[in-house]
Design a protein around this motif. Structure first.
Motif, PDB file in Angstrom:
ATOM      1  N   LEU A 113       5.607  22.371  -7.330  1.00 50.39           N
ATOM      2  CA  LEU A 113       6.380  23.559  -6.252  1.00 50.39           C
ATOM      3  C   LEU A 113       7.263  23.971  -6.212  1.00 50.39           C
ATOM      4  O   LEU A 113       7.771  25.278  -5.815  1.00 50.39           O
ATOM      5  N   ILE A 114       8.876  22.907  -6.216  1.00 49.67           N
ATOM      6  CA  ILE A 114       9.314  22.799  -5.069  1.00 49.67           C
ATOM      7  C   ILE A 114      10.313  23.544  -6.688  1.00 49.67           C
ATOM      8  O   ILE A 114      10.803  23.985  -6.192  1.00 49.67           O
ATOM      9  N   LYS A 115      10.538  23.184  -7.921  1.00 47.51           N
ATOM     10  CA  LYS A 115      11.075  24.343  -9.072  1.00 47.51           C
ATOM     11  C   LYS A 115      10.804  24.663  -9.320  1.00 47.51           C
ATOM     12  O   LYS A 115      11.595  25.644  -9.075  1.00 47.51           O
ATOM     13  N   MET A 116       9.813  25.573  -9.031  1.00 47.75           N
ATOM     14  CA  MET A 116       9.296  26.828  -8.908  1.00 47.75           C
ATOM     15  C   MET A 116      10.273  27.773  -7.774  1.00 47.75           C
ATOM     16  O   MET A 116      10.596  29.118  -7.513  1.00 47.75           O
ATOM     17  N   GLY A 117      10.520  27.219  -6.420  1.00 45.12           N
ATOM     18  CA  GLY A 117      10.861  28.110  -5.209  1.00 45.12           C
ATOM     19  C   GLY A 117      12.496  28.074  -5.865  1.00 45.12           C
ATOM     20  O   GLY A 117      13.136  28.529  -5.332  1.00 45.12           O
ATOM     21  N   GLN A 118      12.671  27.091  -5.937  1.00 48.41           N
ATOM     22  CA  GLN A 118      14.037  27.063  -6.421  1.00 48.41           C
ATOM     23  C   GLN A 118      15.668  27.109  -5.085  1.00 48.41           C
ATOM     24  O   GLN A 118      15.990  27.657  -5.549  1.00 48.41           O
ATOM     25  N   LYS A 140     -13.227  32.259   3.468  1.00 56.57           N
ATOM     26  CA  LYS A 140     -12.522  31.377   2.351  1.00 56.57           C
ATOM     27  C   LYS A 140     -12.859  29.378   3.093  1.00 56.57           C
ATOM     28  O   LYS A 140     -12.806  29.694   4.033  1.00 56.57           O
ATOM     29  N   ILE A 141     -12.949  28.899   2.961  1.00 50.82           N
ATOM     30  CA  ILE A 141     -13.445  27.714   3.310  1.00 50.82           C
ATOM     31  C   ILE A 141     -11.425  26.772   2.598  1.00 50.82           C
ATOM     32  O   ILE A 141     -12.375  26.418   1.432  1.00 50.82           O
ATOM     33  N   ASN A 142     -10.883  26.504   3.260  1.00 49.61           N
ATOM     34  CA  ASN A 142      -9.992  25.555   2.868  1.00 49.61           C
ATOM     35  C   ASN A 142     -10.437  24.185   2.518  1.00 49.61           C
ATOM     36  O   ASN A 142     -10.391  23.539   3.490  1.00 49.61           O
ATOM     37  N   SER A 143     -10.019  23.826   0.653  1.00 47.70           N
ATOM     38  CA  SER A 143     -10.580  22.185   0.899  1.00 47.70           C
ATOM     39  C   SER A 143      -9.176  21.589   0.462  1.00 47.70           C
ATOM     40  O   SER A 143      -8.996  20.490   0.535  1.00 47.70           O
ATOM     41  N   LEU A 144      -8.050  22.076  -0.282  1.00 49.06           N
ATOM     42  CA  LEU A 144      -7.059  21.470  -1.018  1.00 49.06           C
ATOM     43  C   LEU A 144      -5.761  22.254  -0.222  1.00 49.06           C
ATOM     44  O   LEU A 144      -6.173  23.667  -1.010  1.00 49.06           O
ATOM     45  N   SER A 145      -5.240  22.023  -0.288  1.00 44.94           N
ATOM     46  CA  SER A 145      -3.864  22.749   0.138  1.00 44.94           C
ATOM     47  C   SER A 145      -2.421  22.439   0.019  1.00 44.94           C
ATOM     48  O   SER A 145      -2.677  21.382   0.583  1.00 44.94           O
ATOM     49  N   LEU A 146      -0.977  23.273  -1.003  1.00 42.34           N
ATOM     50  CA  LEU A 146      -0.033  22.319  -0.409  1.00 42.34           C
ATOM     51  C   LEU A 146       0.454  23.770  -0.122  1.00 42.34           C
ATOM     52  O   LEU A 146       0.796  25.095  -0.792  1.00 42.34           O
ATOM     53  N   SER A 147       1.609  23.084   0.069  1.00 39.99           N
ATOM     54  CA  SER A 147       2.434  24.330   0.782  1.00 39.99           C
ATOM     55  C   SER A 147       4.475  23.592   0.250  1.00 39.99           C
ATOM     56  O   SER A 147       4.563  22.537   1.039  1.00 39.99           O
ATOM     57  N   ALA A 148       4.537  24.659  -0.472  1.00 40.50           N
ATOM     58  CA  ALA A 148       6.386  24.245  -0.903  1.00 40.50           C
ATOM     59  C   ALA A 148       7.552  24.875  -0.023  1.00 40.50           C
ATOM     60  O   ALA A 148       7.201  25.905   0.052  1.00 40.50           O
ATOM     61  N   ARG A 149       7.908  24.057   1.160  1.00 37.68           N
ATOM     62  CA  ARG A 149       8.740  24.948   2.213  1.00 37.68           C
ATOM     63  C   ARG A 149       9.720  24.192   1.502  1.00 37.68           C
ATOM     64  O   ARG A 149      10.570  23.570   1.677  1.00 37.68           O
ATOM     65  N   VAL A 186      -8.780  28.451  -7.051  1.00 34.37           N
ATOM     66  CA  VAL A 186      -7.163  28.658  -7.130  1.00 34.37           C
ATOM     67  C   VAL A 186      -6.110  29.406  -6.562  1.00 34.37           C
ATOM     68  O   VAL A 186      -6.329  30.477  -7.541  1.00 34.37           O
ATOM     69  N   GLU A 187      -5.724  30.096  -5.917  1.00 28.88           N
ATOM     70  CA  GLU A 187      -4.873  30.870  -5.568  1.00 28.88           C
ATOM     71  C   GLU A 187      -3.290  30.444  -5.256  1.00 28.88           C
ATOM     72  O   GLU A 187      -2.761  29.388  -4.834  1.00 28.88           O
ATOM     73  N   LEU A 188      -2.108  31.150  -5.948  1.00 30.28           N
ATOM     74  CA  LEU A 188      -0.835  30.478  -6.231  1.00 30.28           C
ATOM     75  C   LEU A 188      -0.276  31.832  -5.074  1.00 30.28           C
ATOM     76  O   LEU A 188      -0.689  32.612  -5.820  1.00 30.28           O
ATOM     77  N   TYR A 189       0.774  31.590  -4.552  1.00 28.59           N
ATOM     78  CA  TYR A 189       1.091  32.615  -4.003  1.00 28.59           C
ATOM     79  C   TYR A 189       2.700  32.552  -2.971  1.00 28.59           C
ATOM     80  O   TYR A 189       2.951  31.142  -3.134  1.00 28.59           O
ATOM     81  N   LEU A 190       3.763  32.915  -3.075  1.00 23.32           N
ATOM     82  CA  LEU A 190       5.066  32.633  -2.207  1.00 23.32           C
ATOM     83  C   LEU A 190       4.882  33.464  -1.174  1.00 23.32           C
ATOM     84  O   LEU A 190       4.474  34.351  -0.649  1.00 23.32           O
ATOM     85  N   SER A 191       5.557  32.628   0.226  1.00 21.29           N
ATOM     86  CA  SER A 191       5.154  32.682   1.160  1.00 21.29           C
ATOM     87  C   SER A 191       6.987  33.048   1.527  1.00 21.29           C
ATOM     88  O   SER A 191       7.272  31.863   1.182  1.00 21.29           O
ATOM     89  N   CYS A 192       7.009  33.632   2.824  1.00 21.83           N
ATOM     90  CA  CYS A 192       8.457  33.622   2.497  1.00 21.83           C
ATOM     91  C   CYS A 192       8.875  34.794   4.472  1.00 21.83           C
ATOM     92  O   CYS A 192       8.233  35.892   3.995  1.00 21.83           O
TER      93      CYS A 192
END
Lengths: 204, 300
Positions: A113-118, A140-149, A186-192
């Motif tokens: 995920l970090i590599k994708m953000g660059q 939605k019930i969050n079960s697993l989550s991860l954020s690359a900041r 599974v959900e993937l998105y960019l937060s900014c």
């Protein structure tokens, strides 16, 4: 007053100029009026909404991520729990209540995920959420989550910014099967934080 | 002074020019206004292209889900076959509970149906896959911001949708996976190819006449090596069944890591655990014959 032209039919000239000037003035007025109407008042502007490019949905990035072989992601072979990220998520989801699950997800999925953000900017990063969809509602019930900041990993995704729900850029979702259980999303998105559309296109 | 309009041709021209210019601009303005009001109620610009790209995304999501489900189903199928002496769940052999194992073990004898590992594999795989297909829920939604259009198309969905903030969430595509039928299931060289019957997907929900037909084909790894374990075991038992005491040696010849044992409480029964992939566990009763191969069996 009309002695400006010599050796001419003065009365003819007077008629001509009167007619000519009147006609030109009328044309000028008509054209000016419609130019103001079309361009200044926006008479030709359409209120019809044109579909924005953001409406176009895709799951290509997410599906490619899930199919990625973990050995190609630079992870130590001894740490690899599955052949690809799809199998990793399927396995970790079944153990989502265990304490070590979040740490495993962070160490195995975080680097990609970090590599994708660059970017080093900690306000920008890709987020991954895994959750169940209840049958009748979209809650939605969050079960697993991860954020690359930026270049850091956070085990909680960013949901709000400055008190309001954060915009999810390039949001992609897909459904994956789970053994003996309901499928999960599974959900993937960019937060900014505080970004506009034009600020994020380079992260696509 | 001469009359104002003395030069008739020139006057006619200039006046006509003014009038025509006025008419032209007025007509233009009128048609623009008329078009604006009709377009506002009609289709959004780009909507058809959007519908197509969203449909493509939907079919890709569906294919990914079916592929993942097929892989899980294959693993589960081989496990079920190994626990049922090479038979599917519905038509397995009689079982004996204890004392050889905490789980019930299949008795591999002539009481079992005709032996055909490939056919058993295919039917069990299709059953397992069906369970996953029935669970699929589409994530597709149809976004509509024009209230009038929303009301028009809502009846098309037969009330199987939710409206949240002018967005229709529909499971209209869900039915497509529930009714996905396997047309063909072939094991060819290194692959197991699953071909599904073609399925129609609506492109634009607001009309009933635009469809996209998609035929899904999934490729799995071939289960040949695993299925051959069953026939290897059958062959080994065939050669030692006259003298059970030699079976342990015969079976270990084919399966070096196998566990073979007798129990005094059940002297006629031989417990076998091949300890391979898949791990086949079964009982063989020496007083009975081995199951016969089906005439159509490929693996013999």
């Amino acid at each position: 007053m009309f002695n400006i032209v010599k050796n001419t039919n003065k009365k003819g000239v007077m008629d001509f100029m009167l007619n000519y000037l009147l006609a030109i003035a009328a044309l000028f007025l008509i054209i000016s009026f419609f130019m103001i109407y079309f361009f200044v008042l926006g008479g030709a502007d359409s209120s019809t909404v044109i579909i924005k490019s953001e409406e176009m949905q895709s799951s290509a990035k997410l599906i490619n991520l899930l199919k990625t072989d973990m050995t190609q992601a630079g992870i130590d072979k001894k740490d690899i729990l599955a052949n690809n990220y799809l199998e990793l998520i399927q396995e970790l989801y079944l153990k989502k209540d265990e304490e070590s699950t979040k740490e495993k997800l962070s160490s195995l999925l975080g680097p990609i995920l970090i590599k994708m953000g660059q970017t080093e900017n900690k306000n920008i990063g890709w987020n991954l959420k895994v959750y169940e969809k209840t049958t009748d509602q979209i809650d939605k019930i969050n079960s697993l989550s991860l954020s690359a900041r930026g270049s850091f990993i956070d085990e909680n995704v960013i949901e709000t910014f400055a008190g309001s729900e954060q915009i999810k850029f390039f949001r992609e979702t897909t459904l994956i099967p789970i053994k003996d259980a309901e499928p999960i999303i599974v959900e993937l998105y960019l937060s900014c934080n505080g970004c506009l559309n034009k600020d994020v296109w380079r992260y696509i | 002074m001469k009359p104002l309009f003395n030069n008739k041709k020139g006057d006619i021209f200039i006046i006509s020019l003014v009038i025509l210019t006025l008419l032209a601009f007025s007509t233009l303005a009128y048609y623009i206004q008329v078009n604006k009001s009709t377009r506002a109620e009609g289709i959004l610009i780009g909507e058809q292209a959007l519908a197509l790209t969203n449909l493509y995304k939907e079919t890709q999501n569906e294919k990914f889900y079916v592929e993942s489900s097929a892989k899980l189903s294959q693993i589960e199928t081989l496990k079920i076959l190994s626990e049922n002496a090479g038979y599917p769940k519905e038509s397995s052999c009689k079982k004996l509970q204890k004392p050889f194992s905490t789980e019930a073990l299949a008795i591999f004898n002539s009481d079992c149906p005709e032996f055909d590992p490939e056919t058993s594999y295919k039917s069990q795989l299709e059953s397992q896959l069906k369970l996953y297909l029935n669970n699929y829920k589409s994530l597709s939604y149809y976004k509509e911001s024009n209230k009038k259009h929303l009301d028009e198309i809502s009846s098309y969905f037969n009330n199987k949708f939710e409206i949240i903030n002018n967005t229709i969430f529909t499971e209209i595509a869900t039915n497509n996976t529930k009714f996905l039928e396997i047309e063909d299931n072939q094991i060819i060289k290194d692959s197991n190819i699953l071909t599904f019957k073609p399925k129609k997907y609506p492109i634009e929900y607001s009309t009933n006449d635009s469809f996209y037909e998609y035929k899904m084909i999934i490729s799995l790894s071939s289960p040949t090596l695993q299925l051959e374990q069953f026939t290897k075991l059958h062959t080994a038992l065939e050669s030692c069944k006259e003298n059970m005491k030699t079976c342990e040696k015969t079976i270990k010849g084919s399966f070096p890591t196998a566990e073979v044992k007798f129990k005094s409480e059940y002297p006629n029964y031989l417990y076998i655990n091949t300890k391979t992939n898949p791990e086949i566990k079964l009982l063989f009763n020496e007083t009975n014959e081995l199951p016969k191969y089906s005439a159509k069996a490929v693996f013999k």
